[in-house]
Design an enzyme around this catalytic site. Structure first.
Site, mmCIF file in Angstrom:
data_model
loop_
_atom_site.group_PDB
_atom_site.id
_atom_site.type_symbol
_atom_site.label_atom_id
_atom_site.label_comp_id
_atom_site.label_asym_id
_atom_site.label_seq_id
_atom_site.Cartn_x
_atom_site.Cartn_y
_atom_site.Cartn_z
ATOM 1 N N HIS A 139 -15.864 13.866 -32.796
ATOM 2 C CA HIS A 139 -14.850 13.702 -31.532
ATOM 3 C C HIS A 139 -15.572 13.205 -30.228
ATOM 4 C CE1 HIS A 139 -13.387 17.806 -33.710
ATOM 5 N NE2 HIS A 139 -13.419 16.421 -34.553
ATOM 6 N N TYR A 243 -4.277 22.046 -21.660
ATOM 7 C CA TYR A 243 -3.579 21.691 -22.643
ATOM 8 C C TYR A 243 -4.095 22.665 -24.073
ATOM 9 C CZ TYR A 243 -1.208 18.258 -20.213
ATOM 10 O OH TYR A 243 -0.346 17.402 -19.266
#
Length: 358
Positions: A139, A243
Site C-alpha cells: 500500500h 474518507y
C-alpha cells in the site's frame, strides 16, 4: 451487503460494447507502472524495477533514461508514477513517486522532481518522503496529479497499518497530499495550523489510492482506491475531509471476517461509488475525446484483479452504467488518453496497448 452486490450487478453490461474497437499491442514491457504523454507520439514510462523509458509510438524506438533515483523495489513498491510539470515544454521538469529506503530498515513513499536533459535526469530533488518508514511491502499509493492552480497532489497508502495511519493526521500513510512544485506547503492546506500535523495532508482516511485524475470541467481531483475484500472506492477529494478508512467501509477482511459494521459515521465522507466485489482498481482517466463514438465523458478504470478496462457512465455524479472493455487484456496498471484522444493501457508483464475504434 447482498443488496449492494445486486445494485452493482444490474449496472454491469458485459455482453456487448457500445463502441466497436480492436486492441493493438504497441510494444512489450516487463512491468510498466506509470505513464504520461510528452506529445502525440512520445510516451514516458516507468517500470517498477526502476527503469524510465521514452517510447516513440510510431517508430517503436525506445530511449532509456539515465538516473540515480534511490529506488528500492520490493512487494508493491518500486519506481511508480510519473507526471510532467504543467510547463514541461519550457522547463523540462518531471515528477516521480517511488519507494525510498531499504528492505532491512524500512521504506516509504517519496516524491521527487528532476529535469530531463539529454535523456538523463538531472537536479533530482526529493520533495516529500513519508516519515513512518516500515518494512511492510504493501500500500504505497503513489499517484500524482497537478491541479489547475499548479499544486501537486499525491497519495500514500496506509502501508498495511490501517489501525494507526489513516485516521491520524500526525502520521503519514492513508492520505492524499498537496504541495507546491518545490515541495513547500500551500498556506491554505487544511491542517497547516494543527499542532503536530503533517501539513502536506489534504484529506485523510484513505486505504490505498492508485488512480487519480483532474476533472476537466470542474478541476476537482478524483481518486480511486483499493478496498479490502469489497469496498473499492471512487472519491472526489475535498480539503480536510475524512474518507473513513477503516472506521467505515463497504468491504470485509480477506478472510471473510468483519472489519466494522459501520457503513457511515458522522463527519466521514461517503464514496461517490464503490465496487462489490472488488475489482482492484489502478489507473484512472476521464475520457474527453470524440474518437470513441458516444464514450465522451466516461470514466475509465483499470482492473488488476479481473484483467480488463472498465468504463463507467455518470449522471450528476451517480454511476448509471458500467461495461467491461478490453476483457482479458491483463492486469491494467495505468490508463492514459493521448493528446489526440486515443486510449492507451499499461498492462503488468505485457506492455502497452492501444484501443483502436473501428
Amino acid at each position: 451487503m447482498i443488496r449492494y452486490i445486486f445494485i452493482s450487478l444490474i449496472l454491469f453490461v458485459t455482453t456487448s460494447y457500445s463502441q466497436e474497437f480492436t486492441i493493438k499491442k504497441v510494444l512489450d514491457l516487463n512491468e510498466p507502472w506509470g505513464s504520461t504523454f510528452i506529445n502525440n507520439n512520445n510516451l514516458l514510462i516507468t517500470e517498477k524495477s526502476g527503469k524510465i523509458k521514452i517510447i516513440n509510438l510510431k517508430t517503436k524506438e525506445i530511449i532509456n533514461i539515465n538516473h540515480n533515483l534511490n529506488v528500492v523495489e520490493y512487494g508493491q513498491g518500486g519506481l511508480l508514477d510519473i507526471e510532467l510539470h504543467p510547463n514541461f515544454d519550457q522547463n523540462k521538469t518531471i515528477f516521480f513517486s517511488y519507494s525510498k529506503g531499504n528492505k532491512e530498515n524500512g521504506a516509504n513513499t517519496a516524491i521527487a522532481s528532476a529535469k530531463l536533459i539529454n535523456n538523463s535526469l538531472e537536479n533530482i530533488k526529493v520533495l516529500y518522503h513519508g516519515e513512518e518508514q516500515t518494512k511492510s511491502s504493501l500500500h504505497w499509493g503513489c499517484r500524482l496529479q497537478f491541479d489547475n492552480d499548479g499544486y501537486l497532489f499525491f497519495t500514500i497508502g496506509d502501508r498495511g497499518n490501517r489501525n494507526k495511519n489513516p485516521q491520524d493526521i500526525t502520521l503519514d500513510g492513508g492520505k492524499v497530499y498537496r504541495i507546491k512544485e518545490d515541495g513547500s506547503i500551500p498556506n491554505d492546506n487544511p491542517f497547516i495550523s494543527e499542532n503536530g500535523a503533517k501539513t502536506a495532508i489534504y484529506s485523510y482516511g484513505h486505504r490505498n489510492p492508485q488512480g487519480m485524475f483532474k476533472h476537466p470541467k470542474t478541476g476537482k481531483i478524483w481518486t480511486n482506491e483499493h478496498g479490502p475484500r469489497g469496498g473499492d472506492e471512487i472519491n472526489v477529494v475535498n480539503s480536510g475531509r475524512n474518507y473513513g478508512w477503516p472506521k467505515i467501509t463497504y468491504g470485509i477482511n480477506y478472510s471473510g471476517t468483519t472489519i466494522t459494521n459501520n457503513k457511515s459515521l458522522p463527519g466521514m465522507e461517503q464514496p461517490l461509488y464503490y465496487w462489490i466485489p472488488s475489482i482492484a482498481p489502478s489507473g484512472f482517466a476521464y475520457l474527453n475525446s470524440d474518437i470513441y463514438s458516444d464514450w465522451k465523458g466516461s470514466i475509465l478504470v483499470g482492473s488488476l484483479k479481473y484483467m480488463y478496462l472498465e468504463r463507467l457512465v455518470l449522471d450528476n455524479n451517480k454511476v448509471t452504467y458500467r461495461e467491461k472493455v478490453a476483457e482479458n487484456v491483463g492486469r491494467v496498471r495505468d490508463v492514459r488518453v493521448s493528446p489526440d484522444g486515443y486510449i492507451y493501457l499499461a498492462v503488468d508483464n505485457k506492455g502497452i496497448f492501444k484501443l483502436m475504434p473501428k
